[in-house]
Design a protein around this motif. Structure first.
Motif, PDB file in Angstrom:
ATOM      1  N   PRO A 105      44.546  54.550  48.586  1.00  0.00           N
ATOM      2  CA  PRO A 105      45.930  54.970  48.328  1.00  0.00           C
ATOM      3  C   PRO A 105      46.623  53.997  47.384  1.00  0.00           C
ATOM      4  N   CYS A 106      47.651  54.480  46.702  1.00  0.00           N
ATOM      5  CA  CYS A 106      48.332  53.675  45.686  1.00  0.00           C
ATOM      6  C   CYS A 106      48.788  52.329  46.217  1.00  0.00           C
ATOM      7  N   ALA A 107      49.452  52.315  47.377  1.00  0.00           N
ATOM      8  CA  ALA A 107      49.987  51.060  47.892  1.00  0.00           C
ATOM      9  C   ALA A 107      48.881  50.061  48.175  1.00  0.00           C
ATOM     10  N   MET A 108      47.771  50.519  48.740  1.00  0.00           N
ATOM     11  CA  MET A 108      46.669  49.606  48.984  1.00  0.00           C
ATOM     12  C   MET A 108      46.037  49.149  47.679  1.00  0.00           C
ATOM     13  N   ARG A 109      45.956  50.024  46.691  1.00  0.00           N
ATOM     14  CA  ARG A 109      45.419  49.628  45.401  1.00  0.00           C
ATOM     15  C   ARG A 109      46.218  48.477  44.806  1.00  0.00           C
ATOM     16  N   GLU A 110      47.533  48.531  44.946  1.00  0.00           N
ATOM     17  CA  GLU A 110      48.371  47.475  44.387  1.00  0.00           C
ATOM     18  C   GLU A 110      48.236  46.189  45.195  1.00  0.00           C
ATOM     19  N   ARG A 111      48.022  46.321  46.491  1.00  0.00           N
ATOM     20  CA  ARG A 111      47.737  45.130  47.289  1.00  0.00           C
ATOM     21  C   ARG A 111      46.400  44.504  46.871  1.00  0.00           C
ATOM     22  N   ILE A 112      45.427  45.349  46.645  1.00  0.00           N
ATOM     23  CA  ILE A 112      44.122  44.850  46.208  1.00  0.00           C
ATOM     24  C   ILE A 112      44.258  44.135  44.867  1.00  0.00           C
ATOM     25  N   ALA A 113      45.022  44.725  43.940  1.00  0.00           N
ATOM     26  CA  ALA A 113      45.219  44.091  42.634  1.00  0.00           C
ATOM     27  C   ALA A 113      45.871  42.722  42.778  1.00  0.00           C
ATOM     28  N   ALA A 114      46.856  42.615  43.668  1.00  0.00           N
ATOM     29  CA  ALA A 114      47.522  41.331  43.889  1.00  0.00           C
ATOM     30  C   ALA A 114      46.579  40.317  44.519  1.00  0.00           C
ATOM     31  N   ARG A 117      43.306  40.319  44.279  1.00  0.00           N
ATOM     32  CA  ARG A 117      42.323  39.956  43.269  1.00  0.00           C
ATOM     33  C   ARG A 117      42.881  38.907  42.327  1.00  0.00           C
ATOM     34  N   HIS A 118      44.119  39.093  41.879  1.00  0.00           N
ATOM     35  CA  HIS A 118      44.765  38.122  40.999  1.00  0.00           C
ATOM     36  C   HIS A 118      44.848  36.760  41.682  1.00  0.00           C
ATOM     37  N   TYR A 119      45.210  36.767  42.951  1.00  0.00           N
ATOM     38  CA  TYR A 119      45.308  35.535  43.737  1.00  0.00           C
ATOM     39  C   TYR A 119      43.947  34.838  43.811  1.00  0.00           C
ATOM     40  N   ALA A 120      42.918  35.612  44.153  1.00  0.00           N
ATOM     41  CA  ALA A 120      41.579  35.040  44.287  1.00  0.00           C
ATOM     42  C   ALA A 120      41.045  34.520  42.963  1.00  0.00           C
ATOM     43  N   ASN A 121      41.370  35.199  41.871  1.00  0.00           N
ATOM     44  CA  ASN A 121      40.865  34.789  40.563  1.00  0.00           C
ATOM     45  C   ASN A 121      41.391  33.424  40.124  1.00  0.00           C
ATOM     46  N   HIS A 122      42.448  32.950  40.759  1.00  0.00           N
ATOM     47  CA  HIS A 122      43.028  31.661  40.391  1.00  0.00           C
ATOM     48  C   HIS A 122      42.646  30.550  41.361  1.00  0.00           C
ATOM     49  N   LEU A 123      41.676  30.832  42.230  1.00  0.00           N
ATOM     50  CA  LEU A 123      41.195  29.806  43.143  1.00  0.00           C
ATOM     51  C   LEU A 123      40.013  29.071  42.531  1.00  0.00           C
ATOM     52  N   PRO A 124      39.845  27.796  42.836  1.00  0.00           N
ATOM     53  CA  PRO A 124      38.670  27.076  42.351  1.00  0.00           C
ATOM     54  C   PRO A 124      37.419  27.531  43.080  1.00  0.00           C
ATOM     55  N   GLY A 125      36.275  27.350  42.467  1.00  0.00           N
ATOM     56  CA  GLY A 125      35.029  27.689  43.115  1.00  0.00           C
ATOM     57  C   GLY A 125      34.643  29.143  42.932  1.00  0.00           C
ATOM     58  N   THR A 126      33.813  29.635  43.861  1.00  0.00           N
ATOM     59  CA  THR A 126      33.273  30.985  43.786  1.00  0.00           C
ATOM     60  C   THR A 126      33.605  31.747  45.058  1.00  0.00           C
ATOM     61  N   ILE A 127      34.288  32.893  44.921  1.00  0.00           N
ATOM     62  CA  ILE A 127      34.701  33.681  46.076  1.00  0.00           C
ATOM     63  C   ILE A 127      34.213  35.119  45.928  1.00  0.00           C
ATOM     64  N   GLY A 128      33.562  35.608  46.982  1.00  0.00           N
ATOM     65  CA  GLY A 128      33.098  36.997  47.013  1.00  0.00           C
ATOM     66  C   GLY A 128      33.892  37.778  48.030  1.00  0.00           C
ATOM     67  N   ILE A 129      34.342  38.994  47.672  1.00  0.00           N
ATOM     68  CA  ILE A 129      35.200  39.807  48.551  1.00  0.00           C
ATOM     69  C   ILE A 129      34.712  41.248  48.554  1.00  0.00           C
ATOM     70  N   VAL A 130      34.623  41.847  49.754  1.00  0.00           N
ATOM     71  CA  VAL A 130      34.349  43.276  49.893  1.00  0.00           C
ATOM     72  C   VAL A 130      35.326  43.850  50.903  1.00  0.00           C
ATOM     73  N   LEU A 131      36.031  44.928  50.518  1.00  0.00           N
ATOM     74  CA  LEU A 131      36.949  45.661  51.396  1.00  0.00           C
ATOM     75  C   LEU A 131      36.462  47.097  51.498  1.00  0.00           C
ATOM     76  N   HIS A 132      36.356  47.616  52.720  1.00  0.00           N
ATOM     77  CA  HIS A 132      35.835  48.967  52.917  1.00  0.00           C
ATOM     78  C   HIS A 132      36.741  49.746  53.868  1.00  0.00           C
ATOM     79  N   ASP A 133      37.032  51.005  53.515  1.00  0.00           N
ATOM     80  CA  ASP A 133      37.797  51.925  54.363  1.00  0.00           C
ATOM     81  C   ASP A 133      36.807  52.844  55.058  1.00  0.00           C
ATOM     82  N   ARG A 134      36.650  52.693  56.361  1.00  0.00           N
ATOM     83  CA  ARG A 134      35.653  53.475  57.085  1.00  0.00           C
ATOM     84  C   ARG A 134      36.048  54.933  57.257  1.00  0.00           C
ATOM     85  N   VAL A 135      37.325  55.268  57.027  1.00  0.00           N
ATOM     86  CA  VAL A 135      37.777  56.653  57.148  1.00  0.00           C
ATOM     87  C   VAL A 135      37.485  57.430  55.872  1.00  0.00           C
TER      88      VAL A 135
END
Length: 327
Positions: free
Chosen positions: A73-82, A84-102
């Motif tokens: 959904p749109c609202a979750m997409r914008e949360r994901i974008a935010a 992602r932006h946050y994670a991209n500015h962290l030092p090191g290497t970060i892996g993230i997976v988010l899944h909607d089981r519905v």
């Protein structure tokens, strides 16, 4: 956990409505404007006896300010974008997976398939394996074994995990976890729970296996245990989803090399009604090589904030877990 010297959360989930992300300062959704609402009136005047035709009804179809994660959904997409932006500015290497089981929608970042030290997140795979084998009659868990399983999940006790490993596990463990979807997970050297590398994708496959493919009584036990972990050292990471979202998680951390080196913090779990969402994050901080706990505090907080951004739509308070609460 994995101690420095040992090996080894109603602001519920967004709907399609707009305006939920003000706290994230991410542009919201808005309706399309039709041409009739954007252009000036025509200079032609219809005869008085002929009523002017009605203007078309403006479209109410929402649009998103981001192209990220189109299956959500749109609202979750914008949360994901935010996030992602946050994670991209962290030092090191970060892996993230988010899944909607519905809906079946999944989003992952660029490092979701990067191998990282699993630390104590692998204990969830081990407990799942032991419960399944016990059900099949291949092993027979004793009351002492079950007490050790409780501690290995509740406080992430390393000694209890090692006790169970020595009684029931060996190199064949890696063959069995392939059935959980852990296709990239591997031993780094000798066959031991503390010598395992994994990926965020594998950890997300694991938690989804627990939630969808295990027998009900095993699933119920593991969900309950992950929702009732110790405040001493396990209520961070996915726990940042907030209590209204009923999160459960297995966290893990370590320093490489042991006691003096780069910090690793990982989290895997679920949030939402009936565990709708799963989230797995692996984080190698890279530059936080130190003889101390600064990296541990940094990593546990960053993973907690990512979960809060995704499931609450804003940052949350800093967690204060203890890196050496248990052996």
């Amino acid at each position: 956990m994995r101690s420095p010297v040992s090996p080894a959360r109603r602001a519920w989930l967004p709907t399609v409505t707009c305006g939920l992300l003000a706290t994230l300062a991410v542009a919201g959704c808005g309706p399309h404007k039709t041409a009739s609402s954007q252009t000036a009136a025509t200079t032609h005047t219809a005869p008085a006896s002929t009523p002017a035709p009605p203007s078309p009804t403006p479209s109410a179809t929402p649009t998103c300010a981001t192209r990220v994660a189109p299956g959500f959904p749109c609202a979750m997409r914008e949360r994901i974008a935010a996030a992602r932006h946050y994670a991209n500015h962290l030092p090191g290497t970060i892996g993230i997976v988010l899944h909607d089981r519905v809906t079946g929608a999944t989003w992952h970042n660029a490092h979701a398939g990067t191998l990282q030290p699993a630390a104590s997140t692998i204990k969830l795979a081990m407990m799942t394996d032991l419960l399944l084998r016990n059900r099949a009659g291949q092993i027979h868990l004793t009351p002492a074994d079950r007490a050790a399983m409780f501690q290995a999940l509740y406080t992430s006790n390393d000694d209890d995990a090692t006790y169970l490993w020595n009684r029931y596990e060996d190199a064949s463990f890696m063959d069995r976890v392939r059935a959980f979807g852990m296709h990239s997970t591997r031993f780094t050297n000798s066959a031991f729970w503390g010598n395992v590398d994994t990926t965020a994708r594998d950890l997300d496959n694991l938690i989804n296996y627990v939630l969808t493919k295990t027998p009900p009584h095993i699933r119920g036990y593991l969900v309950h245990r992950l929702q009732h972990v110790s405040a001493l050292d396990q209520q961070w990471g996915v726990w940042g989803a907030g209590p209204a979202n009923h999160p459960g998680n297995k966290d893990g951390w370590e320093q490489d090399p042991d006691g003096f080196g780069v910090w690793i913090t990982n989290t895997v779990g679920f949030a939402g009604p009936n565990q709708q969402y799963t989230l797995a994050i692996t984080y190698n901080m890279g530059g936080f090589g130190e003889n101390g706990n600064t990296g541990f505090k940094f990593g546990t907080n960053k993973l907690t904030q990512i979960a809060a951004m995704l499931f609450q739509g804003h940052h949350t308070g800093t967690p204060h877990p203890l890196p050496s609460a248990v052996p």
